[in-house]
Design a protein around this motif. Sequence first.
Motif, PDB file in Angstrom:
ATOM      1  N   THR A 150      35.995  40.456  50.103  1.00 34.43           N
ATOM      2  CA  THR A 150      35.239  41.608  50.610  1.00 34.43           C
ATOM      3  C   THR A 150      35.358  41.708  52.048  1.00 34.43           C
ATOM      4  O   THR A 150      36.167  41.510  52.822  1.00 34.43           O
ATOM      5  N   SER A 151      34.894  41.631  52.375  1.00 38.21           N
ATOM      6  CA  SER A 151      34.690  41.827  53.822  1.00 38.21           C
ATOM      7  C   SER A 151      34.616  40.494  54.501  1.00 38.21           C
ATOM      8  O   SER A 151      34.599  39.449  53.875  1.00 38.21           O
ATOM      9  N   GLU A 197      47.031  37.899  59.389  1.00 38.52           N
ATOM     10  CA  GLU A 197      45.931  38.447  58.605  1.00 38.52           C
ATOM     11  C   GLU A 197      45.210  37.345  57.851  1.00 38.52           C
ATOM     12  O   GLU A 197      43.986  37.269  57.834  1.00 38.52           O
ATOM     13  N   ARG A 218      43.033  36.082  46.286  1.00 35.97           N
ATOM     14  CA  ARG A 218      42.224  37.143  46.856  1.00 35.97           C
ATOM     15  C   ARG A 218      42.439  38.445  46.081  1.00 35.97           C
ATOM     16  O   ARG A 218      43.553  38.743  45.630  1.00 35.97           O
ATOM     17  N   THR A 256      42.739  41.447  47.023  1.00 33.07           N
ATOM     18  CA  THR A 256      43.769  42.329  47.594  1.00 33.07           C
ATOM     19  C   THR A 256      45.180  41.872  47.254  1.00 33.07           C
ATOM     20  O   THR A 256      46.130  42.644  47.398  1.00 33.07           O
ATOM     21  N   ASP A 257      45.340  40.632  46.812  1.00 35.98           N
ATOM     22  CA  ASP A 257      46.663  40.109  46.491  1.00 35.98           C
ATOM     23  C   ASP A 257      46.996  40.195  45.005  1.00 35.98           C
ATOM     24  O   ASP A 257      48.116  39.878  44.608  1.00 35.98           O
ATOM     25  N   GLU A 283      38.961  47.786  39.887  1.00 34.24           N
ATOM     26  CA  GLU A 283      38.937  48.537  41.139  1.00 34.24           C
ATOM     27  C   GLU A 283      37.546  48.524  41.770  1.00 34.24           C
ATOM     28  O   GLU A 283      37.423  48.601  42.992  1.00 34.24           O
ATOM     29  N   LEU A 331      37.403  45.205  43.550  1.00 39.87           N
ATOM     30  CA  LEU A 331      38.332  45.254  44.683  1.00 39.87           C
ATOM     31  C   LEU A 331      37.746  46.063  45.836  1.00 39.87           C
ATOM     32  O   LEU A 331      37.832  45.657  46.998  1.00 39.87           O
ATOM     33  N   ASP A 332      37.141  47.201  45.526  1.00 42.20           N
ATOM     34  CA  ASP A 332      36.569  48.045  46.572  1.00 42.20           C
ATOM     35  C   ASP A 332      35.425  47.346  47.308  1.00 42.20           C
ATOM     36  O   ASP A 332      35.290  47.472  48.523  1.00 42.20           O
ATOM     37  N   PRO A 341      37.135  43.018  48.699  1.00 42.58           N
ATOM     38  CA  PRO A 341      38.593  42.906  48.818  1.00 42.58           C
ATOM     39  C   PRO A 341      39.070  41.478  49.064  1.00 42.58           C
ATOM     40  O   PRO A 341      40.193  41.130  48.712  1.00 42.58           O
ATOM     41  N   LYS A 342      38.224  40.650  49.675  1.00 41.31           N
ATOM     42  CA  LYS A 342      38.573  39.247  49.888  1.00 41.31           C
ATOM     43  C   LYS A 342      37.879  38.327  48.896  1.00 41.31           C
ATOM     44  O   LYS A 342      37.907  37.096  49.046  1.00 41.31           O
TER      45      LYS A 342
END
Length: 464
Positions: free
Chosen positions: A42-43, A64, A152, A154-155, A272, A275-276, A279-280
């Motif tokens: 996430t964040s 990153e 993660r 995002t990955d 999703e 993920l939204d 994200p982490k």
Amino acid sequence: MAPRQRHPSRLKISPARRLAAGGIPILLAAALAFVALGCSDTSSDDNQAASDAGVTTETTNTSEAASADTAPATAASVPSTTAPPTSTRAEVIVDVKVTQILGGPREATVSALREGMTAPLLPDPLVSPLDVLSGGPAPDGIPSIDVPEFERATDVGFLQPQEAVVTLTLNGDARAYPVQVLIWHEIVNDTVGGEPVTITYCPLCNTAIGYYRQLDDRILDFGTSGRLYNSALVMYDRQTESLWAHYTGQAIAGALTGSQLEFIPVATVAFETFLDEHPKGLVLTRPGGFGRQYGTNPYANYDSPDGRPIFPVNVPDPSLPLQTRVLVIRHGGESVAVQHDTLQSEGVLSLDLDGSQVVAFHLPGTATPIQHDQVAFGRDVGATGVFDPSVDGQMLTFTRVPDAASSDGPGGFTDDQTGTTWSILGRALDGPLAGTQLQPIEHIDTFWFAAAANDPDIDLLATP
């Protein structure tokens, strides 16, 4: 002003009677045999909280990744009252390093798993051994995941946006467990936010449940027994080899008979959505070495209101078809069930349980994993969330945003008091209360037969 939410009326269920399942579809029986055969063989805030809980990013050469988590890898900080001194920890490294609290050693107890539910020196079982049936596979034939590996969000590249994941957040540590993996393993023994937990999914009753796997001074871990009760998973703990009913979280036979696990509120949502919001956050990966066809569904066409459970069940007079999807809410010693169709139509329901207000959300956009032969492409059954609607002493009322499923981002609800936008996971995304998290309430998306069979006194809620 949004219209006042209607309070459902309660319809009391009639006394229980025996219902035997029959007429198992040939394709479904073949699918079960396939599972048995296959199983024999996430964040930044999210990052820092997860780091504090024993989760850190493995070092890479990308800037990153280096900026995502900067805390050193450390063991989870667990008070002595939570983890006994004899507990051990292990670290798993894939894309992230996760500190695991392991279960204790096998104890010198009589095994209900291997010696029988009525073996000498064991307490009387809570259910009749005649109702605990073989599902086909031997114990651990459907292998639990005991060393979970994560990446993660995002990955992740193997999940479709609408695909179902089971998610929870503990002490800032956000996790998602894809149902395409759980459908083949059913149990994941994990440590989330420094807490030893077990995440389960039973495809036969379409039920995901999370538990704390600490019981008094024991740290337990669980496996599949190969047996079923009311056409649902029966677990066993590896420390005493007692048998546990999945739906109730209670030991039904063995040295720990009568013991009760503490439930963790979990939710089944679209990938999703997770993920939204995170994200982490960490997503369970497809484990290697098991030879499973991850992404496929061995229970194709099972999720049908016209279907029947595969194995015999004890249910009350069927007020609903046995495989009707229902949302079960358990709170303050009271349990209620509401049809998914009702909640889907209303969008938001406010309920009074045991003298407390709770709010239930429904948001379209999540595929059922047990209808299509591909987990990701079942019909849209949506996702649910149940929460305490109070924030800082103020009781909020909510409305689902029109066409919420087609809007950008996970926000699908607004409160009438502040106009804040909220997600299906109860997080304030935009507005005066942005960043606030509603307290989740234990709830289960399941089939009616599972709710009625395991809780004959459950109230069925119906709108006027």
